[in-house]
Design a protein around this motif. Structure first.
Motif, PDB file in Angstrom:
ATOM      1  N   ASP A  10       7.990   5.139   1.950  1.00  0.00           N
ATOM      2  CA  ASP A  10       9.335   4.539   1.927  1.00  0.00           C
ATOM      3  C   ASP A  10       9.444   3.323   1.013  1.00  0.00           C
ATOM      4  N   TYR A  11       8.729   3.362  -0.111  1.00  0.00           N
ATOM      5  CA  TYR A  11       8.811   2.290  -1.124  1.00  0.00           C
ATOM      6  C   TYR A  11       8.561   0.911  -0.509  1.00  0.00           C
ATOM      7  N   LEU A  47       3.922   5.894  -2.885  1.00  0.00           N
ATOM      8  CA  LEU A  47       5.110   5.059  -2.751  1.00  0.00           C
ATOM      9  C   LEU A  47       6.246   5.830  -2.079  1.00  0.00           C
ATOM     10  N   VAL A  48       6.473   7.071  -2.529  1.00  0.00           N
ATOM     11  CA  VAL A  48       7.527   7.908  -1.960  1.00  0.00           C
ATOM     12  C   VAL A  48       7.224   8.209  -0.489  1.00  0.00           C
ATOM     13  N   PHE A  92       8.138  -2.235  -2.712  1.00  0.00           N
ATOM     14  CA  PHE A  92       9.373  -2.794  -3.259  1.00  0.00           C
ATOM     15  C   PHE A  92      10.056  -3.677  -2.224  1.00  0.00           C
ATOM     16  N   TYR A 113       3.148  -5.316  -9.792  1.00  0.00           N
ATOM     17  CA  TYR A 113       4.338  -4.788 -10.468  1.00  0.00           C
ATOM     18  C   TYR A 113       4.898  -5.738 -11.525  1.00  0.00           C
ATOM     19  N   ILE A 120       2.661   6.571  -7.285  1.00  0.00           N
ATOM     20  CA  ILE A 120       4.071   6.957  -7.130  1.00  0.00           C
ATOM     21  C   ILE A 120       4.219   7.904  -5.944  1.00  0.00           C
TER      22      ILE A 120
END
Length: 320
Positions: free
Chosen positions: A104-105, A100-101, A108, A54, A97
């Motif tokens: 639960d991310y 990722l959703v 990050f 990232y 993406i």
């Protein structure tokens, strides 16, 4: 430092290198020729770069700022072409993406933990200063070699020179953005994260001081270069031989063999789940022949969902 001493460690920072270089190259081609195919390729390599890590977003922000400057200030490129690159990036990132959703991310959360989260008040000053000091230290060999080569540190920074603007943006803005992140978040920036940021540092300096370079001093430059070139592997060899607590010494294969043997003594099923911290459990997942899925840290609820399971220290393996 990044392209010598740390090269034996293959990680996501190293994975960024080709995509960083290719993104910068096609950014330059887009500026010079403004062709659709170059924007398509730029979008491709930016997308792959973000998938590598990232932190690649710092280069993306830099490229966006540069494009905005050229669109509104210089009228150099067409804004519609930039959207083409952005669309390609979104297409490449769309599966990630979606993942990722659904998860639960988690990446990050992991990244936030690695930086230490939002620091207290003193961290907003201490961590940026540590970061700045480390960068100066890492650049010392480079600056010493430049000192051998340049007659005098004098250059004309011409804002009308497109190449100077481009190189300055590409080299300095991402580093500045990282520093700003550390200041505002009080975040600890790990040195290895800066691996791709200095790819074009030499290009910038050579371009700025091209008139001042003294070819007669090339011999001194080469002596300095060879010294640092061989100093790095010698230091690496010393550290590797004298210490046995580095990540490169982690006995991942041996632990996997012992785990598999202990499992086979108790169960006939196949190991397809591993629980524990990402380093130890992740290594076990990699080295076991069945390549079990890592499902996070050890929790009672997760163990209850398994048909068979076995725990060794802080790691558990199991079968559904």
């Amino acid at each position: 430092f990044f392209y010598n001493f740390t090269t034996p460690e293959f990680n996501v920072n190293v994975c960024q290198l080709p995509f960083w270089a290719l993104s910068v190259y096609f950014t330059w081609k887009c500026i010079q020729q403004d062709r659709t195919k170059d924007y398509l390729l730029l979008g491709l390599f930016i997308g792959l770069g973000i998938l590598s890590k990232y932190l690649f977003i710092y280069l993306v922000i830099t490229i966006e700022i540069l494009f905005l400057y050229l669109i509104f200030k210089r009228k150099k490129i067409k804004s519609k072409n930039c959207f083409i690159a952005g669309l390609v990036v979104l297409i490449i990132l769309s599966p990630h993406i979606f993942w990722l959703v659904k998860n639960d991310y988690s990446t990050f959360t992991y990244a936030f933990e690695r930086t230490g989260g939002i620091g207290n008040l003193k961290d907003h000053l201490i961590f940026p200063l540590i970061f700045f000091g480390k960068q100066l230290l890492l650049l010392t060999p480079f600056l010493l070699m430049i000192f051998f080569l340049v007659k005098k540190f004098q250059f004309n920074f011409n804002l009308k020179n497109e190449k100077i603007i481009f190189l300055t943006f590409i080299v300095l803005v991402p580093i500045f953005l990282i520093l700003i992140t550390s200041i505002f978040m009080g975040a600890r920036i790990r040195t290895m994260w800066m691996t791709p940021f200095y790819l074009f540092f030499g290009s910038l300096f050579v371009y700025l001081f091209q008139v001042q370079i003294n070819i007669k001093k090339l011999k001194l430059f080469m002596i300095g270069f060879i010294f640092f070139f061989f100093l790095s592997p010698v230091l690496y060899a010393y550290v590797s031989i004298s210490k046995d607590d580095k990540r490169t010494d982690y006995p991942g294969k041996e632990i996997a063999v012992k785990t598999q043997y202990a499992w086979d003594q108790q169960f006939d099923s196949k190991i397809n789940v591993v629980l524990g911290d990402e380093w130890n459990a992740g290594n076990l997942s990699y080295h076991l022949k069945s390549r079990p899925v890592w499902e996070g840290f050890v929790e009672r609820e997760k163990l209850d969902q398994l048909k068979d399971y076995m725990c060794l220290d802080s790691i558990c393996v199991g079968s559904r």
